[in-house]
Design a protein around this motif. Sequence first.
Motif: not given
Ligand SMILES: NC(=O)c1ccc[n+]([C@@H]2O[C@H](COP(=O)([O-])OP(=O)(O)OC[C@H]3O[C@@H](n4cnc5c(N)ncnc54)[C@H](OP(=O)(O)O)[C@@H]3O)[C@@H](O)[C@H]2O)c1
Length: 269
Positions: A9-10, A12, A32, A86, A151, A186
């Motif tokens: 949904s948002r 990565i 969600r 993801n 985490y 993000t």
């Molecule tokens: N941003 C960073 O700095 C970073 C760095 C390293 C790794 N990562 C990893 O990259 C991945 C994506 O993170 P992001 O940075 O893109 O963060 P984000 O923008 O907050 O996106 C998180 C995504 O995960 C979904 N999600 C969260 N909880 C969920 C649940 N209970 N059920 C289903 N979907 C769920 C959210 O969708 P809904 O809220 O619509 O459910 C959203 O689409 C994560 O695994 C994170 O650990 C991020």
Amino acid sequence: MLAVITGASRGIGESYARQLAARGCTLHLTARDAGRLARLAGELRTQHGIAVEEIVLDLAQPDGAERLYAEVRRRRTAPVDLLVNNAGFGLYGEFADQPMPKIQDMLVLHLLTFTKLVRLFLPEMRERRSGAIINVSSVAGLMALPYLSLYAATKAFMVSLGEGVALEAGKYGVVVQTCCPGRTATDFHETAGVKEYRTPGGEQTADEVVAESLAALDRGRSLVITGRRNRLLVRLQQIVPRRMVLWAAERVLRPSREEVRLGAPGAGG
Ligand SMILES: NC(=O)c1ccc[n+]([C@@H]2O[C@H](COP(=O)([O-])OP(=O)(O)OC[C@H]3O[C@@H](n4cnc5c(N)ncnc54)[C@H](OP(=O)(O)O)[C@@H]3O)[C@@H](O)[C@H]2O)c1
């Protein structure tokens, strides 16, 4: 080619959806937030003329993986070629302050659901001797991080499982990639409860992370650390004594006095 993307949904996950749509993939997107998924799916159908399914699910429920797998099987018209595992979130602050329901959600989403999805989708790929899984971990999975302790520990689990399974699956022509981004622009940080970092800058965009991950997948790479700065950081922490790395991480991530005064930062995650 059919790709299933969790956390689409948002951030990565949305970037994976956009870049795979540009490659002409059929997509099954899950998260969600039904409204955001519907908007993205509509846009991608119009822009690229591809089929997109929206599957609204909470993957922090213990049966989330089984429900997603069943839904994909019910709707698909071809085998799944790519799973992008993801979905995830951060929890910032002292571990002792973190709310138990958030701890539970993280353990279910990052460990149980993550593991079950690999286990559910891999056998068919192995049987067909083709397919790929991208597990989005983090550079946090390659080092302990105070104030992001749980985490980082869950992300280390992803690295370990992913790298082990990659070697098993490789014999059958299936690529299992562990993608380790560093700080990426993000909503992740706000959700985690981070107000600001002591070391600003150096962020990648979600598009940059995903472009590196998909380019590495094209080359069959099983571990990708995105961003030159992150690769350098990981190299450095492999040669510097562990206690020094931990000391530096504690200094960089320690909540400010202001954050402590306002209450447990982890409560925002
Ligand atoms: N941003 C960073 O700095 C970073 C760095 C390293 C790794 N990562 C990893 O990259 C991945 C994506 O993170 P992001 O940075 O893109 O963060 P984000 O923008 O907050 O996106 C998180 C995504 O995960 C979904 N999600 C969260 N909880 C969920 C649940 N209970 N059920 C289903 N979907 C769920 C959210 O969708 P809904 O809220 O619509 O459910 C959203 O689409 C994560 O695994 C994170 O650990 C991020």
